[in-house]
Design a protein around this motif. Structure first.
Motif, mmCIF file in Angstrom:
data_model
loop_
_atom_site.group_PDB
_atom_site.id
_atom_site.type_symbol
_atom_site.label_atom_id
_atom_site.label_comp_id
_atom_site.label_asym_id
_atom_site.label_seq_id
_atom_site.Cartn_x
_atom_site.Cartn_y
_atom_site.Cartn_z
ATOM 1 N N ARG A 206 0.846 -1.210 0.000
ATOM 2 C CA ARG A 206 0.000 0.000 0.000
ATOM 3 C C ARG A 206 0.880 1.258 0.000
ATOM 4 N N GLY A 207 2.170 1.046 -0.254
ATOM 5 C CA GLY A 207 3.095 2.175 -0.396
ATOM 6 C C GLY A 207 3.684 2.628 0.927
ATOM 7 N N ILE A 208 4.961 3.017 0.863
ATOM 8 C CA ILE A 208 5.637 3.643 2.017
ATOM 9 C C ILE A 208 6.386 4.842 1.447
ATOM 10 N N PRO A 209 5.668 5.950 1.166
ATOM 11 C CA PRO A 209 6.297 7.083 0.480
ATOM 12 C C PRO A 209 7.558 7.587 1.185
ATOM 13 N N LYS A 210 7.580 7.515 2.526
ATOM 14 C CA LYS A 210 8.766 7.989 3.248
ATOM 15 C C LYS A 210 10.016 7.209 2.872
ATOM 16 N N MET A 211 9.830 5.967 2.379
ATOM 17 C CA MET A 211 10.971 5.143 1.991
ATOM 18 C C MET A 211 11.114 5.076 0.469
ATOM 19 N N GLY A 212 10.430 5.984 -0.235
ATOM 20 C CA GLY A 212 10.555 6.033 -1.696
ATOM 21 C C GLY A 212 9.748 4.966 -2.405
ATOM 22 N N MET A 213 8.853 4.292 -1.680
ATOM 23 C CA MET A 213 8.020 3.266 -2.332
ATOM 24 C C MET A 213 6.622 3.836 -2.494
ATOM 25 N N GLN A 214 6.275 4.160 -3.748
ATOM 26 C CA GLN A 214 4.957 4.745 -4.000
ATOM 27 C C GLN A 214 3.869 3.693 -3.882
ATOM 28 N N ARG A 215 2.648 4.147 -3.613
ATOM 29 C CA ARG A 215 1.524 3.218 -3.528
ATOM 30 C C ARG A 215 1.317 2.559 -4.891
ATOM 31 N N PRO A 216 1.245 1.220 -4.949
ATOM 32 C CA PRO A 216 0.964 0.582 -6.237
ATOM 33 C C PRO A 216 -0.344 1.109 -6.794
ATOM 34 N N ASP A 217 -0.314 1.494 -8.057
ATOM 35 C CA ASP A 217 -1.443 2.188 -8.655
ATOM 36 C C ASP A 217 -2.078 1.272 -9.700
ATOM 37 N N LEU A 218 -3.140 0.551 -9.312
ATOM 38 C CA LEU A 218 -3.806 -0.326 -10.268
ATOM 39 C C LEU A 218 -4.635 0.538 -11.215
ATOM 40 N N ALA A 219 -4.477 0.313 -12.538
ATOM 41 C CA ALA A 219 -5.249 1.103 -13.501
ATOM 42 C C ALA A 219 -6.709 0.668 -13.478
ATOM 43 N N SER A 220 -6.957 -0.662 -13.562
ATOM 44 C CA SER A 220 -8.330 -1.165 -13.607
ATOM 45 C C SER A 220 -8.537 -2.350 -12.672
ATOM 46 N N GLY A 221 -7.433 -2.989 -12.291
ATOM 47 C CA GLY A 221 -7.565 -4.209 -11.478
ATOM 48 C C GLY A 221 -8.135 -5.370 -12.274
ATOM 49 N N SER A 222 -7.989 -5.304 -13.600
ATOM 50 C CA SER A 222 -8.525 -6.367 -14.462
ATOM 51 C C SER A 222 -7.594 -7.585 -14.438
ATOM 52 N N PRO A 223 -8.103 -8.749 -14.905
ATOM 53 C CA PRO A 223 -7.214 -9.916 -15.007
ATOM 54 C C PRO A 223 -5.997 -9.615 -15.883
ATOM 55 N N GLU A 224 -6.212 -8.831 -16.980
ATOM 56 C CA GLU A 224 -5.100 -8.502 -17.882
ATOM 57 C C GLU A 224 -4.032 -7.701 -17.139
ATOM 58 N N GLU A 225 -4.465 -6.803 -16.260
ATOM 59 C CA GLU A 225 -3.469 -6.020 -15.526
ATOM 60 C C GLU A 225 -2.658 -6.924 -14.586
ATOM 61 N N PHE A 226 -3.321 -7.873 -13.937
ATOM 62 C CA PHE A 226 -2.557 -8.770 -13.046
ATOM 63 C C PHE A 226 -1.635 -9.684 -13.852
ATOM 64 N N GLU A 227 -2.081 -10.055 -15.048
ATOM 65 C CA GLU A 227 -1.199 -10.846 -15.916
ATOM 66 C C GLU A 227 0.058 -10.035 -16.243
ATOM 67 N N SER A 228 -0.126 -8.726 -16.481
ATOM 68 C CA SER A 228 1.019 -7.879 -16.834
ATOM 69 C C SER A 228 1.926 -7.619 -15.623
ATOM 70 N N ILE A 229 1.376 -7.739 -14.424
ATOM 71 C CA ILE A 229 2.214 -7.652 -13.217
ATOM 72 C C ILE A 229 3.052 -8.936 -13.110
ATOM 73 N N ALA A 230 2.419 -10.066 -13.431
ATOM 74 C CA ALA A 230 3.122 -11.355 -13.324
ATOM 75 C C ALA A 230 4.228 -11.489 -14.368
ATOM 76 N N ASN A 231 3.917 -11.122 -15.623
ATOM 77 C CA ASN A 231 4.932 -11.329 -16.675
ATOM 78 C C ASN A 231 5.830 -10.102 -16.874
ATOM 79 N N GLY A 232 5.595 -9.057 -16.103
ATOM 80 C CA GLY A 232 6.488 -7.900 -16.111
ATOM 81 C C GLY A 232 6.177 -6.871 -17.176
ATOM 82 N N ASN A 233 5.185 -7.148 -18.057
ATOM 83 C CA ASN A 233 4.895 -6.184 -19.126
ATOM 84 C C ASN A 233 4.477 -4.825 -18.584
ATOM 85 N N LYS A 234 3.910 -4.804 -17.388
ATOM 86 C CA LYS A 234 3.476 -3.531 -16.809
ATOM 87 C C LYS A 234 4.672 -2.631 -16.497
ATOM 88 N N PHE A 235 5.831 -3.237 -16.288
ATOM 89 C CA PHE A 235 6.997 -2.467 -15.826
ATOM 90 C C PHE A 235 8.100 -2.341 -16.877
#
Ligand SMILES: NC(=O)c1ccc[n+]([C@@H]2O[C@H](COP(=O)([O-])OP(=O)(O)OC[C@H]3O[C@@H](n4cnc5c(N)ncnc54)[C@H](OP(=O)(O)O)[C@@H]3O)[C@@H](O)[C@H]2O)c1
Length: 307
Positions: free
Chosen positions: A143-172
């Motif tokens: 849920r993010g720790i901004p004080k430590m430079g870790m921004q809150r993860p920002d889900l665009a839609s929370g769709s299955p495709e978005e989670f697939e892109s988190i798993a295979n790295g395409n999101k990053f």
């Protein structure tokens, strides 16, 4: 639910996993601890040290590399009796090549923190080898720790495709920053735990962050500058400012998550908003996404496809 007498811990040879094994061994009623590790020599060294420290010969080594599902399946297939609780602790920023893809088509950072544990729990459930509790080592990074430079993860839609892109790295992308990716993979796994809790009401699924913990190897694989900042500078300064606690305090959160029934199935407990240490609060009070059943199911369905 059966009392917890046997516990399997992944990543049990070092850091929080090893300390959790020590604390559990000192607890009345715990009779056996499986040290699930990827390296035989490191596992034996940890077992020997734990036997000396606790005076108990109750540790059994189980070899598995959570980035290689076949090793997880083989390890579960070799179990002869059910386990009461499992601590899904192995994890971190994904080693030297966090964005490299595994045979399953997911990034190493995802496989280390998530995929191997999905396979492990699937195998235990389908063979009826888990009787009580699954505890996932999540992180305030989910849920993010901004004080430590870790921004809150920002889900665009929370769709299955978005989670697939988190798993295979395409999101990053191939140069994704593991410190940011880390928050997303911990979030995805925490949502999967929520979905599992609803699907399997006879088992407790508790997500628990150990909190910012000094003295583990957690930052060792980061690029040089980040390692210096987080491990060496941060490791000294952050405890002084209450931003990190000891490995004993971090591992105690796991033990509390296993044994204290106030920690409810399907929920995620970590430090208060903005903090990586201190009192534990249900993270739904910080981010309602954790209780969103559609997002939980999307995460679970998308990630199960790789398992
Ligand atoms: N430390 C913190 O501040 C903090 C905060 C929040 C959450 N967490 C989470 O807490 C957990 C433990 O962290 P830690 O700080 O104790 O880390 P650590 O000191 O680096 O220990 C990680 C453990 O996981 C094992 N491991 C790594 N990759 C593995 C693989 N592919 N297969 C099997 N075992 C593997 C390591 O084994 P090897 O020795 O073989 O590498 C080691 O035993 C992680 O999930 C981390 O994300 C940590």
């Amino acid at each position: 639910m059966k009392p917890i007498q046997t516990v399997l811990i992944t990543g049990a040879n070092a850091g929080l996993g090893r300390e959790a094994a020590r604390q559990l061994a000192m607890r009345n009623g715990v009779e056996k601890i499986y040290l699930a590790c990827r390296n035989q020599a490191k596992a034996e060294a940890a077992r020997n040290a734990l036997e000396t420290e606790t005076g108990r010969k109750m540790f059994e080594i189980v070899l598995m590399d959570v980035t290689a599902p076949e090793t997880v399946r083989a390890a579960v297939a070799a179990l002869t009796t059910p386990i009461d609780a499992v601590v899904l602790n192995a994890g971190g920023t994904g080693g030297q090549k966090p964005n490299a893809l595994t045979n399953e088509g997911v990034t190493t950072i995802f496989a280390t923190n998530v995929l191997g544990h999905i396979v492990l729990v699937n195998e235990l459930m389908s063979r009826q080898l888990i009787t009580s509790t699954v505890l996932y080592a999540s992180s305030e990074a989910a849920r993010g720790i901004p004080k430590m430079g870790m921004q809150r993860p920002d889900l665009a839609s929370g769709s299955p495709e978005e989670f697939e892109s988190i798993a295979n790295g395409n999101k990053f992308g191939p140069e994704g920053d593991p410190m940011q990716t880390y928050g997303y993979v911990k979030l995805a796994a925490t949502l999967w735990m929520g979905a599992m809790a609803r699907k399997h009401p006879h088992v407790r699924f508790v997500s628990m962050s150990p909190g910012g913990t000094a003295g583990t190897a957690g930052f060792d694989d980061l690029p040089f500058l980040k390692r210096v900042i987080f491990k060496h500078v941060g490791g000294v300064l952050m405890p002084l400012f209450g931003m990190m606690h000891s490995v004993e305090t971090g591992a105690k959160r796991y033990v509390d998550g296993l044994f204290n029934p106030e920690f409810e199935t399907g929920h995620f407990y970590a430090s208060k908003a903005g903090y990586p240490t201190g009192a534990l609060v249900d993270q739904v009070s910080i981010d309602a996404t954790f209780a969103d059943t559609t997002t939980q199911d999307n995460a679970s369905d998308a990630m199960m496809r790789f398992a």
